[in-house]
Design an enzyme around this catalytic site. Structure first.
Site, PDB file in Angstrom:
ATOM      1  N   ARG A 319       0.830  -1.205   0.000  1.00 18.14           N
ATOM      2  CA  ARG A 319       0.000   0.000   0.000  1.00 18.14           C
ATOM      3  C   ARG A 319       0.870   1.263   0.000  1.00 18.14           C
ATOM      4  O   ARG A 319       0.534   2.255  -0.635  1.00 18.14           O
ATOM      5  CB  ARG A 319      -0.993  -0.005   1.164  1.00 18.14           C
ATOM      6  CG  ARG A 319      -2.007   1.115   1.103  1.00 18.14           C
ATOM      7  CD  ARG A 319      -3.178   0.903   2.045  1.00 18.14           C
ATOM      8  NE  ARG A 319      -4.214   0.043   1.498  1.00 18.14           N
ATOM      9  CZ  ARG A 319      -5.281   0.471   0.814  1.00 18.14           C
ATOM     10  NH1 ARG A 319      -5.475   1.762   0.594  1.00 18.14           N
ATOM     11  NH2 ARG A 319      -6.165  -0.375   0.348  1.00 18.14           N
ATOM     12  N   GLU A 728     -10.052   5.668   7.003  1.00 22.04           N
ATOM     13  CA  GLU A 728      -8.630   5.996   7.007  1.00 22.04           C
ATOM     14  C   GLU A 728      -8.244   7.301   6.298  1.00 22.04           C
ATOM     15  O   GLU A 728      -7.353   8.017   6.778  1.00 22.04           O
ATOM     16  CB  GLU A 728      -7.836   4.841   6.360  1.00 22.04           C
ATOM     17  CG  GLU A 728      -7.895   3.552   7.138  1.00 22.04           C
ATOM     18  CD  GLU A 728      -7.440   2.374   6.297  1.00 22.04           C
ATOM     19  OE1 GLU A 728      -8.158   2.020   5.337  1.00 22.04           O
ATOM     20  OE2 GLU A 728      -6.379   1.822   6.574  1.00 22.04           O
TER      21      GLU A 728
HETATM   22  N1  MTE Z   1     -12.565   4.998  14.278  1.00 27.50           N
HETATM   23  C1  MTE Z   1     -12.632   4.696  15.591  1.00 27.50           C
HETATM   24  N2  MTE Z   1     -13.401   5.449  16.384  1.00 27.50           N
HETATM   25  N3  MTE Z   1     -11.938   3.650  16.120  1.00 27.50           N
HETATM   26  C2  MTE Z   1     -11.123   2.863  15.336  1.00 27.50           C
HETATM   27  O1  MTE Z   1     -10.508   1.920  15.821  1.00 27.50           O
HETATM   28  N4  MTE Z   1     -10.232   2.448  13.074  1.00 27.50           N
HETATM   29  C3  MTE Z   1      -9.917   3.035  11.777  1.00 27.50           C
HETATM   30  C4  MTE Z   1     -11.144   3.705  11.178  1.00 27.50           C
HETATM   31  N5  MTE Z   1     -11.773   4.568  12.130  1.00 27.50           N
HETATM   32  C5  MTE Z   1     -11.022   3.169  13.947  1.00 27.50           C
HETATM   33  C6  MTE Z   1     -11.800   4.257  13.458  1.00 27.50           C
HETATM   34  C7  MTE Z   1      -9.394   2.079  10.811  1.00 27.50           C
HETATM   35  S1  MTE Z   1      -7.769   1.662  10.876  1.00 27.50           S
HETATM   36  C8  MTE Z   1     -10.172   1.544   9.824  1.00 27.50           C
HETATM   37  S2  MTE Z   1      -9.532   0.522   8.659  1.00 27.50           S
HETATM   38  C9  MTE Z   1     -11.609   1.819   9.755  1.00 27.50           C
HETATM   39  O2  MTE Z   1     -12.054   2.690  10.801  1.00 27.50           O
HETATM   40  C10 MTE Z   1     -12.342   0.489   9.829  1.00 27.50           C
HETATM   41  O3  MTE Z   1     -13.705   0.632   9.831  1.00 27.50           O
HETATM   42  P1  MTE Z   1     -14.579   0.834   8.499  1.00 27.50           P
HETATM   43  O4  MTE Z   1     -14.040  -0.089   7.470  1.00 27.50           O
HETATM   44  O5  MTE Z   1     -15.946   0.478   8.943  1.00 27.50           O
HETATM   45  O6  MTE Z   1     -14.414   2.258   8.128  1.00 27.50           O
HETATM   46 MO1  MOS Z   2      -7.363  -0.241   9.306  1.00 27.53          MO
HETATM   47  S1  MOS Z   2      -5.353   0.044   9.434  1.00 27.53           S
HETATM   48  O1  MOS Z   2      -7.222  -0.992   7.747  1.00 27.53           O
HETATM   49  O2  MOS Z   2      -7.574  -1.533  10.390  1.00 27.53           O
END
Ligand code: MTE
Ligand code: MOS
Length: 838
Positions: A319, A728
């Site tokens: 990535r 992200e």
């Molecule tokens: N938001 C919160 N509050 N807590 C989290 O742990 N993880 C992030 C993001 N936002 C996270 C977060 C990461 S690394 C990812 S990949 C995505 O949320 C995963 O969730 P989604 O695929 O439903 O967006």
């Molecule tokens: Mo998020 S780093 O892809 O869990």
């Protein structure tokens, strides 16, 4: 035929609703895995025995002394493992190691009646070690050629030739730090075994299916013997994508051996010293520009610090390689990637998954080269943004590149960028020891797992006879609001008010073979699966309703819990009536849904393809103020315009953008992991293993003014209800803060000063950067400005017409004025051959 992106009338998606657990979160009633311990009886507790060496062989392990400690039930060691003694998917992570690979590595675990008994038992275990030589830093790893995994290259065109012909060439070197996830809830698992040997593990995991697989292979069981459930996580941020598996397996092993429930919960120090973090990266680069500042070529080698085992380091690197362009078109590219093997925790996924690290390389290059080219950094960035019709260096067309420019223009306008630049200049002219900086940076982030097979999801939707709905899907909730969005998707697809849809916790026996909730794709994938299940049920109900309403099934509409014929609102049924009739007519009221992302492909060996369904775009303007005596800074204001497609849930998306931005700012500014790299007895120890020494952003580090705007009329065709992923991408909006700090540091020096800024740009790092800029002013022309030097410019022979790098002999008065280095010595900047900086 409706498309996936179409919304019916009065949809629940797009409504501003609070997080489905918001009230539980703020009242402390939300249950996390470890809260369950106190609801069960006879639970045993685990404590690890952590090795005090970065690298060592275990020559003796005596557990008998622990058994004399009151309350100790058992010590778990490698001999107890009935299946495979391995915690990972790459088979390079012994669960109970005989070779210690990092300081804090758990060599065995003690099971006690209480946590205190387990702790005392762990202290009583006697371990003898034979210390071995260790590699800690990336510099050491590179020097020793200590690498692991594959070493991919992504390339387009002929970078060497393009560099040779480029009018302006620069080389440089850059190293960026890692980041601790610091989720509020540390790793936790609670394991039970039932009367038939069925293992049930509750785990704080982003990837229940893989936790299930690892537990099964450690126990020597099949997948159907193990069920994993995740209620919710108190944050994951990628840190629970792969790291929970071995920990869950230890708990499960304890439960199998003792026949009692077993709880594993790391305390903060254990979590910080035992589990993986964001990968630090090192980069050497060479870049070429034309006279207008257009990027012509980039050649780079990027090396990540993978720690002791592979974990997710290979996909993280992939990535990074795919995001080294960020939002910029670079015609000729050749980037090599390597993964360093060091005696540290095994670095892992962290929000952005290598994307931020790759993107930071090009942002740093542009930030360093802009003054050397004599082009304003904002203008240099804007000039290089992708145009419609262009493709990335791995061969994917950048669809909707016009949106990227539109987002950029909007944030320029909303932040009043041009006027505020003048204000910043006036402020700086009026203040000698306090300087402000303002900067704009873009984000382009690819959505989908690079690993194509992960781009699938399942769901299970039940409609009960009373018309209430229970949904289950393969995604996990970590605070990001996925469950909120999934309820909104189900309510929309079934034409119900949100209150009619309830969500059940994620479990592997409800939806099998799930992907990690990661890559920001949780809502895209699981939303697609839920919609599929709901569509099936709605179509069946439409036939039942059509008979009652005397219309064609295609003309039945489900809106707000009422069922009508299109245009025939005189006849109107309740959803419950239709459901009741369907049950009587023996029509199936539940469905399994499935979704696969179509149109994507990726050839990992050639590093070419179209791995992403689409790109998310954003841009941010940040202003900072820096103190010239200390390097301390304030975040004055940030404006963001971000593209989430048509938002599924605007308040959730706003929270994700704000949270991502602040987490990114933390990575780039305050958060600094320090390891003992001395040759002393604690070599390899993580020195920043608590909140007291590891500085996280808090309210005081929020920008004093933070304006977030969701890009409008942004329907993304081919994604559930026209939305885009949000988890992200906003993290990388924080590049604007770093570039603003660079601009402020530069303002301490003569106009056009090139500033090198360490990452993280802690107040200390900012101080050294501004001090270097200041001494350029003091000591006059041609003085070296920092210990690592400026990006060196290399005139590749004949093809170098004009612009001077700072420190280079300036050919013209104009160039001299820009760089502020009249009469600099030739030797400083003009070298005949590219030289990698050290
Ligand atoms: N938001 C919160 N509050 N807590 C989290 O742990 N993880 C992030 C993001 N936002 C996270 C977060 C990461 S690394 C990812 S990949 C995505 O949320 C995963 O969730 P989604 O695929 O439903 O967006
Ligand atoms: Mo998020 S780093 O892809 O869990």
């Amino acid at each position: 035929m409706r498309s996936l992106a179409d919304r019916p009338v009065n949809p629940s998606v797009g409504e501003t609703v609070a997080h489905e657990s918001a009230a539980l979160h703020v009242t402390g009633t939300a249950l996390y895995t470890d809260d369950l311990v106190f609801r069960g009886a006879r639970v045993l507790h685990l404590w690890p025995v952590q090795a005090p060496h970065a690298h060592a062989r275990v020559t003796a392990l005596r557990t008998a002394p622990a058994m004399t400690v009151p309350g100790v039930v058992r010590v778990l060691t490698a001999e107890d493992v009935p299946g495979t003694n391995d915690a990972g998917t790459k088979h390079d992570e012994p669960l109970f190691p005989d070779e210690v690979m990092y300081y804090g590595h758990a060599v065995c675990w003690v099971l006690g009646e209480t946590l205190e008994a387990a702790r005392l038992g762990a202290a009583a275990v006697e371990v003898e070690y034979e210390p071995l030589p260790s590699i800690l830093t990336l510099t050491e790893a590179i020097a020793a050629q200590s690498f692991q995994g594959n070493q991919p290259t992504v390339a387009r065109g002929d970078a060497a030739a393009a560099l040779a012909a480029a009018p302006h060439r620069f080389t440089g070197e850059f190293e960026m730090g890692g980041q601790e996830h610091f989720y509020l809830e540390t790793h936790a698992s609670l394991a039970h075994v039932d009367e038939s040997g069925q293992v049930f593990v509750q785990s704080s995991t982003q990837h229940p299916t893989e936790t299930q697989e690892i537990v099964a292979h450690v126990l020597g069981l099949h997948a159907h013997d193990v069920t994993v459930q995740c209620l919710r996580m108190g944050g994951g941020f990628g840190g629970k994508e792969m790291q929970p598996h071995g920990l869950a397996a230890v708990a499960a092993l304890g439960a199998v051996l003792s026949g009692r429930p077993v709880r594993m919960r790391l305390n903060r120090t254990q979590d910080m010293t035992m589990t993986g973090k964001r990968h630090p990266f090192h980069a050497t680069w060479e870049v070429g520009f034309d006279d207008d500042g257009h990027l012509l070529a980039l050649r780079a080698t990027i090396t990540s610090d993978g720690g002791w085992s592979l974990d997710l380091s290979e996909p993280v690197l992939a990535r990074a390689l795919c995001h080294i362009d960020n939002a910029y078109f670079i015609p000729d590219v050749e980037v090599h990637g390597r993964i360093g093997k060091t005696h540290k925790t095994s670095q892992t996924a962290f929000r952005g998954f290598g994307g931020p690290q790759g993107m930071l390389v090009i942002e740093d290059i542009l930030g360093r080269c802009a003054p050397a080219l004599g082009i304003d950094p904002a203008e240099l960035r804007r000039r290089n943004l992708y145009e419609p019709g262009q493709s990335t260096h791995y061969g994917q067309p950048v669809r909707h590149a016009e949106r990227l420019r539109d987002v950029w223009d909007q944030v320029v306008e909303r932040s009043d960028f041009e006027a505020r630049r003048q204000q910043v200049a006036a402020f700086n002219a009026a203040h000698r020891h306090l300087k402000r900086g303002i900067a704009i940076t873009p984000v382009k982030f690819g959505i989908s797992f690079n690993f194509t097979a992960f781009n699938q999801a399942g769901a299970l939707v039940h409609v009960y006879k009373d018309g209430s709905v229970l949904i289950n899907h393969g995604g996990t909730e970590m605070g990001q609001g996925l469950h909120t969005k999934m309820r909104q998707v189900a309510a929309t697809a079934l034409g119900l008010p949100l209150g009619r849809v309830r969500l059940a916790p994620t479990r592997t026996d409800k939806v099998p073979n799930t992907s990690a909730t990661a890559a920001s794709s949780g809502a895209d994938l699981n939303g697609g699966a839920i919609k599929d299940a709901c569509d099936q049920i709605r179509e069946r109900l439409a036939e039942v309703a059509a008979r009652k309403l005397n219309v064609h099934p295609d003309d039945v509409r489900f809106v707000d819990g009422r069922v009508t014929g299109i245009g025939f609102h005189d006849q109107d049924l309740s959803f419950e009536e239709v459901v009741g009739a369907a049950y009587s007519q023996r029509v199936q009221l539940f469905a399994a849904g499935y979704y696969r992302t179509d149109g994507i492909h990726w050839d990992a060996s050639r590093m070419q393809g179209e791995p992403f369904k689409y790109f998310s775009f954003g841009a941010a303007v940040s202003e900072v103020e820096v103190d010239g005596f200390t390097g301390a800074y304030r975040f004055v204001r940030t404006d963001i315009v971000h593209d989430v497609g048509d938002s599924l849930s605007p308040l959730i998306d706003l929270g994700q953008i704000e949270g991502g931005f602040v987490q990114g700012a933390g990575w780039l500014t305050l958060e600094e992991l320090r390891w003992d790299t001395s040759d002393g007895e604690h070599r390899g120890r993580l020195a920043t293993q608590a909140a007291s020494t590891y500085k996280l952003p808090s309210f005081s580090e929020m920008p004093e003014e933070l304006n977030v705007h969701l890009y409008e009329r942004a329907t993304e065709s081919g994604v559930v209800y026209g939305s885009k992923a949000v988890g992200e991408p906003p993290l990388m909006l924080a590049f604007s803060v770093r570039e603003a700090l660079r601009a402020a540091a530069a303002a301490f020096g003569p106009e056009g000063t090139v500033v090198e800024l360490a990452s993280p740009a802690t107040p200390e790092a900012v101080y050294w950067a501004l001090d270097a800029a200041r001494s350029a002013e003091r000591s006059g022309p041609g003085a070296p400005r920092s210990k690592t030097g400026l990006p060196a410019r290399h005139d590749g022979g004949a093809a170098a017409p004009g612009a001077a790098a700072p420190g280079a002999a300036a050919p013209g008065a104009e160039e001299t004025a820009r760089t502020g280095t009249p009469g600099a010595a030739d030797a400083d900047g003009r070298r005949p051959e590219p030289v990698a900086r050290t």
